[in-house]
Write a protein that holds these residues in place. Structure first.
Motif, mmCIF file in Angstrom:
data_model
loop_
_atom_site.group_PDB
_atom_site.id
_atom_site.type_symbol
_atom_site.label_atom_id
_atom_site.label_comp_id
_atom_site.label_asym_id
_atom_site.label_seq_id
_atom_site.Cartn_x
_atom_site.Cartn_y
_atom_site.Cartn_z
ATOM 1 N N SER A 37 0.766 -0.934 -0.211
ATOM 2 C CA SER A 37 0.129 0.129 0.092
ATOM 3 C C SER A 37 0.919 1.427 -0.020
ATOM 4 N N GLY A 38 0.044 2.464 -0.372
ATOM 5 C CA GLY A 38 0.862 3.569 -0.574
ATOM 6 C C GLY A 38 1.536 3.822 0.799
ATOM 7 N N GLN A 39 2.774 4.361 0.830
ATOM 8 C CA GLN A 39 3.557 4.906 1.883
ATOM 9 C C GLN A 39 3.661 6.513 1.945
ATOM 10 N N ILE A 40 3.495 7.148 2.656
ATOM 11 C CA ILE A 40 3.472 8.500 2.807
ATOM 12 C C ILE A 40 5.205 8.861 3.265
ATOM 13 N N GLY A 61 11.707 17.364 -1.990
ATOM 14 C CA GLY A 61 10.902 16.314 -2.394
ATOM 15 C C GLY A 61 11.437 14.884 -2.618
ATOM 16 N N ALA A 62 12.733 15.028 -3.289
ATOM 17 C CA ALA A 62 13.296 13.792 -3.581
ATOM 18 C C ALA A 62 13.508 13.021 -2.275
ATOM 19 N N GLU A 63 14.050 13.765 -1.409
ATOM 20 C CA GLU A 63 14.091 13.077 -0.253
ATOM 21 C C GLU A 63 13.085 12.637 0.754
ATOM 22 N N ALA A 64 11.912 13.235 0.410
ATOM 23 C CA ALA A 64 10.798 12.739 0.720
ATOM 24 C C ALA A 64 10.363 11.339 0.052
ATOM 25 N N ALA A 65 10.515 11.570 -1.216
ATOM 26 C CA ALA A 65 10.392 10.032 -1.854
ATOM 27 C C ALA A 65 11.356 8.924 -1.471
ATOM 28 N N LYS A 66 12.406 9.496 -1.064
ATOM 29 C CA LYS A 66 13.330 8.235 -0.528
ATOM 30 C C LYS A 66 12.917 7.889 0.854
ATOM 31 N N CYS A 67 12.336 8.450 1.710
ATOM 32 C CA CYS A 67 11.820 8.144 2.916
ATOM 33 C C CYS A 67 10.601 7.050 2.564
ATOM 34 N N CYS A 68 9.777 7.566 1.659
ATOM 35 C CA CYS A 68 8.754 6.459 1.386
ATOM 36 C C CYS A 68 9.460 5.263 0.615
ATOM 37 N N ASN A 111 12.265 10.398 -8.662
ATOM 38 C CA ASN A 111 13.558 9.779 -8.799
ATOM 39 C C ASN A 111 14.238 9.575 -7.187
ATOM 40 N N GLY A 112 13.892 10.225 -6.283
ATOM 41 C CA GLY A 112 14.360 10.045 -5.092
ATOM 42 C C GLY A 112 14.248 8.567 -4.426
#
Length: 152
Positions: A37-40, A61-68, A111-112
């Protein structure tokens, strides 16, 4: 090199898999596929909030995506009873970016997560992907990503 060793080289320790916040399950295993499931976007400090194109940079935003992506791997580890060696490959990531209507760099943000998957998993981390905009995301998160993984 094991996935856990590669993560350690990257300075990443997987957190406990986040619990669902509504009426759904964190993952479903169907045959050899694990649908997560989607991870925020969140880290140890909490939810990473923001809107790309307004109050958040592409790099943030890329760092936030890496956290996801880290949360996705934590969910995968839980699905595999703690054994990440069961992973064959990442099949697909679906990325959602909380952004203004005129923001066009969703792929740069996601891309993160993509770059992290390849760094952590090598060729097994290469995947198909979507990167789309959203007017808002749960809890004001900057990014949400779901995934499909294939097991051996």
């Amino acid at each position: 090199m094991s996935i856990e060793a590669r993560l350690a080289e990257l300075g990443v320790t997987l957190p406990d898999a986040p619990a669902p916040v509504a009426n759904y399950v964190s993952f479903v295993i169907a045959d050899k596929l694990v649908h997560v499931s989607g991870q925020i976007s969140q880290n140890a400090a909490g939810v990473i909030r923001g809107k790309l194109g307004a109050d958040m940079s592409i790099e943030d935003g890329a760092e936030a995506a890496k956290c996801c992506a880290i949360s996705l791997l934590a969910q995968l580890k839980k699905a595999c009873d703690g054994d990440l060696s069961k992973l064959k490959r990442v099949v697909k990531l679906g990325g959602f970016v909380n952004s203004t209507p005129d923001f066009i760099d969703q792929p740069k943000v996601i891309n993160g997560a993509s770059d992290f998957m390849v760094a952590a998993l090598g060729d097994a981390g290469r995947h198909a992907r979507a990167a789309v905009s959203a007017a808002s995301l749960p809890l004001g998160a900057a990014v949400e990503i779901d995934a499909i993984f294939e097991l051996v």
